[in-house]
Every structure is written in structure tokens, then in C-alpha cells.
Write an enzyme that holds these catalytic residues in place. Structure first.
Site, mmCIF file in Angstrom:
data_model
loop_
_atom_site.group_PDB
_atom_site.id
_atom_site.type_symbol
_atom_site.label_atom_id
_atom_site.label_comp_id
_atom_site.label_asym_id
_atom_site.label_seq_id
_atom_site.Cartn_x
_atom_site.Cartn_y
_atom_site.Cartn_z
ATOM 1 C CB SER A 148 47.387 46.455 26.015
ATOM 2 O OG SER A 148 46.740 46.268 24.780
ATOM 3 C CB SER A 149 45.894 51.138 25.542
ATOM 4 O OG SER A 149 45.772 52.507 25.261
ATOM 5 C CB SER A 386 48.445 40.191 51.500
ATOM 6 O OG SER A 386 49.003 39.136 50.783
ATOM 7 C CB SER A 412 40.734 44.295 28.914
ATOM 8 O OG SER A 412 40.562 42.939 28.690
ATOM 9 C CB SER A 419 39.094 38.000 42.964
ATOM 10 O OG SER A 419 39.896 37.119 42.211
#
Length: 456
Positions: A148-149, A386, A412, A419
Site C-alpha cells: 500500500s503506502s 518462529s 493498513s 499473534s
């Protein structure tokens, strides 16, 4: 005496257990103060973060990773964790520039679109020069990748500083110079108007010659090597219109001296069509990947990016340099004379996975798929930890697969699945385990001395 021996043996066993249990401290993301890397006239809001693996290759390559809008260096480090893991094994350095003061990158001002003019492009190039000097990096192996940006900035860097960058991967980017259409040099970047402006909407159209002349005007008189590029775009992208893909093809084929008609078309994986263009020596220097039905959420595939840059193994030359030794300068951060194209062997194409993808080591060249694995589904382990399962370069929706649901300007990046298990030592001190061991042994010696002084 026996009690004393038992006590000493117990202390020794405890010390050994503590030494074994010491956590392994690896490389971490570090911020470099602008007073150290910067220069007069550069934007004060641009920050530099760097990741230097514990084991560097001789003359380490450098990968620049500009973030998406509303992003930052730390977030991009996590989102690109699969590429960071490969850096640990291949020994290349990663720079994570940050423009949080403006939210998005300036790829439209006259400063940024002018070789040596400063702006955000000039700031990033200054980071590269600092890193090359400090770590003895390979000036012939500097790359950029972003979404994106960050993809827009990648194309700007390749167009404005062809003497610095060897290749780039742009996910959901736009042609170099497109962002300048309607750009306000006074208010600067980050304006929401740019995202709903003519370029974002895919309404900037030019001939290939016009695009090429525009890029060449950013560095007048330059005749050296031009970087190769991969451009990925979803056909359903409503944030940065897919119509920009056609303009990107016209621009870069002209810049690279190629016909707008591709050398070939294939389907590396279901729902993805690749058009590719080969140089005179037979090496693929431009690729356009169209992903059917995908919006502003093109997945980031670290192993495929590493393979495209030739960073899936430690050391060696850039794959294009190896395939076309007479066509690519030997590697100077000032570019060099360039040389004519057409030298070298038949080359081989550097596809990104799926059926074929040439390695192009010069010679007859057979295709050897550069990346295995589908979009965002590869897990790579390295000394830094990992990497989680891949996410997507996403915008407002987010959801499964590690995608980031942050909205903002609609630009974004979905996470790299941070996570789901990146164990990289981000922000931790890389303390020397040997120093900790010495402390424990000294403590043991002190205890032994006290025991000897006691009456028997």
C-alpha cells in the site's frame, strides 16, 4: 568435611543449572537516532529502525521495508516476521523506516521525486548509506518491499534512486510519479484527499513514453542500470484501484526498455495470473501479478520475497547480476556506468513460486520456482524465532489469518501473524550470556572462599 563437600557440590550443581537455564538473547529491532544517520534538510518526522542479525553475511545485503499508512517500524517488523526469520539464516540487514509524524509516506512532493532533493525518499536513502558504511554492506544488493503506502514508496525509491536500489516488490502500489497528481506540497503527505484523488482512483492515464519520461526526469542524465520490479495487485481493490496495474506496466516496461507485450503469461497458483517481461539477456526484470477477486489485502509472502531478491541463501551475487554480468554494474552506491544489456547467458526467470520461476544463473537457465507455499501460509524458523502464519496486506476489514483490522485511511497492513507465534526478541537487550555466566561463577567462588575460612 563431608558436609562441606556436599554443600559445595550442591552450589556447583545449582550454578550449572542456572547457566543452562539462561535465556538465549538474540538480535532485536533497534532505533537509530537521526543525529547518527541523518543529514541536514531531511524530514524531522522520519525515524530509522534497524534489524541486524547476530550472524551477518560477508558484505550483507540490505532490505528496506517502508510501512503502510498508520503503520510504524515496530509493526512492520512483526508483520514481516517471516522475512526477518530468513534474515537470521541468510545474514542480511533490514531497515524499517518510519514516518509516523505524517502517517503515510510522501511519494508525491517535488522533494521526494527528485534525486538528491531530500524528502522521504532522500531520508530512506540516507539510512541505506549509513547502514552500508557502518556494516560494510553490499551496495549492489539493496532492495525494497512494502504494501500500500509502502508499495507506493517502494516504486518511488526505485524510480528516483535507481543507483541505490537493485530491485523491489510492490504490493498494491502505484506507478512512480502517479501520487504527484494533485499532490499539495504545502500540506504534504497523509492527506485523505490523496486516497480519494485521481491516482488512488485509477484515473491517471499516460502513454508508456510519458510515464518513462516522467521517471527519467527525476534523475536527469542517469544511464545506468534500472531496478527490476514485481507488482502485485488485487482485481477488486477499491482503495488503490486495480486500474493502476495497467499504468504500472506501461511505465516500467518503458523505463526498462521493453515492449508492452509480455514475454509470457502463466498461472503460478489458482486465482493468480502472472505476466512477465525478460531483458535482452533473458532474465525476468518486470512481473505483474493479478489476484482475482482480492481487494486491498494482498498477502505478504516472506519466503517468496527473499527468493526474488536472491536472499533465500547466504552470500553470493544478486541473481540478475549473476545471470547478466555484462548488463548490471558491479555494485556501487553511485550507480556506475551501467553497461549495455544483452550480455550474459540465456538466463532464467525469477518467478515467485508455482509452476516455474527461473533462477537465472546465466547459461541455459531452467525455471525453478522461487517460492513454495500459497499466500501467507508459510512458516519459517530462524535464530530470531518462529514466524507465525502469514497474514494479508489488508485495509479496513481484518479478521482471520493474522490480518490487522485497523482502518484509518484504508491503508493498513494485515499482520504477518505476529499473534501466532513470533518469538523474536523485539525490544529486549541482547545481553551477553557469557557475562551472566561469569557473574554466577564469581558468586560461586565467593561462597567457596567463605566456606574455607570457617573453622572445621
Amino acid at each position: 568435611m563431608d558436609q562441606f563437600k556436599t554443600h559445595v557440590l550442591g552450589l556447583a550443581s545449582l550454578s550449572l543449572a542456572l547457566l543452562v537455564a539462561l535465556p538465549a538473547r538474540g538480535a532485536s529491532l533497534q532505533k537509530v537516532n537521526q543525529s547518527e544517520w541523518g543529514a541536514d534538510g531531511l524530514p524531522s518526522y522520519v525515524n530509522m529502525y534497524i534489524y541486524v542479525p547476530d550472524k551477518l553475511a560477508t558484505k550483507p545485503p540490505i532490505v528496506v521495508a517502508p510501512h503502510h499508512c498508520q503503520g510504524n517500524g515496530q509493526g512492520t517488523f512483526s508483520e514481516m516476521s517471516s522475512l526477518v526469520s530468513i534474515a537470521n539464516t541468510s545474514g542480511f540487514i533490514m531497515i524499517f523506516p518510519e514516518a509516523t509524524g505524517q502517517n503515510c509516506w510522501d511519494a508525491g512532493s517535488t522533494r521526494s521525486l527528485n534525486h538528491g532533493g531530500g524528502g522521504d525518499t532522500g531520508a530512506i536513502v540516507q539510512m541505506v548509506k549509513y547502514t552500508l558504511a557502518k556494516y560494510g554492506g553490499d551496495a549492489g544488493r539493496v532492495y525494497s518491499v512494502g504494501g500500500s503506502s509502502g508499495g507506493i514508496m517502494t516504486e518511488a525509491l526505485l524510480g528516483v534512486y535507481p543507483d541505490v536500489f537493485m530491485a523491489g516488490v510492490s504490493l498494491m502500489g502505484v506507478p512512480c510519479g502517479c501520487w504527484a497528481e494533485g499532490y499539495n506540497d504545502v500540506t504534504g503527505t497523509g492527506s485523505s484527499a490523496q486516497w480519494s484523488g485521481p491516482c488512488g482512483g485509477g484515473n491517471v492515464t499516460k502513454t508508456g513514453q510519458q510515464w518513462g519520461d516522467l521517471v527519467r526526469s527525476y534523475y536527469p542524465g542517469y544511464t545506468g542500470h534500472r531496478p527490476r520490479l514485481q507488482h502485485w495487485h488485487g482485481t477488486a481493490d477499491t482503495i488503490l484501484s486495480y486500474k493502476n496495474m495497467a499504468e504500472d506496466i506501461k511505465e516500467w516496461t518503458n523505463v526498462l526498455g521493453l515492449s508492452e507485450t509480455p514475454s509470457g503469461t502463466d498461472t503460478p497458483k489458482r486465482g493468480t495470473t502472472r505476466q512477465f517481461w525478460k531483458s535482452a539477456c533473458g532474465y525476468t526484470v518486470y512481473e505483474a501479478f493479478s489476484m482475482d477477486g482480492v481487494g486491498h489485502a494482498v498477502p505478504f509472502d516472506g519466503p517468496a520475497v527473499a527468493a526474488y531478491f536472491g536472499l533465500d541463501r547466504a552470500g553470493g551475487q544478486d541473481p540478475e547480476t549473476a545471470a547478466c554480468p555484462g548488463a548490471v554494474p558491479g555494485g556501487s552506491d553511485t550507480g556506475g556506468a551501467g553497461g549495455a544489456t544483452g550480455a550474459g547467458g540465456a538466463g532464467g526467470e525469477a518467478g515467485t513460486g508455482g509452476a516455474g520461476g527461473e533462477v537465472g544463473a546465466g547459461g541455459a537457465g531452467g525455471e525453478a520456482g522461487a517460492g513454495a507455499g500459497g499466500a501467507g501460509g508459510v512458516t519459517v524458523s530462524g535464530s530470531g524465532g518462529s514466524a507465525g502464519s502469514g497474514g494479508a496486506m489488508d485495509t479496513a476489514s481484518g479478521g482471520a489469518n493474522g490480518q490487522d483490522a485497523s482502518a484509518g485511511t484504508g491503508d493498513s497492513t494485515g499482520g504477518e501473524g505476529s499473534s501466532s507465534g513470533c518469538s523474536c526478541a523485539v525490544g529486549n537487550d541482547a545481553r551477553d550470556a557469557g557475562a551472566q555466566a561469569g557473574f554466577l561463577l564469581a558468586a560461586l567462588g565467593l561462597l567457596l572462599g567463605r566456606q574455607k575460612r570457617r573453622p572445621r
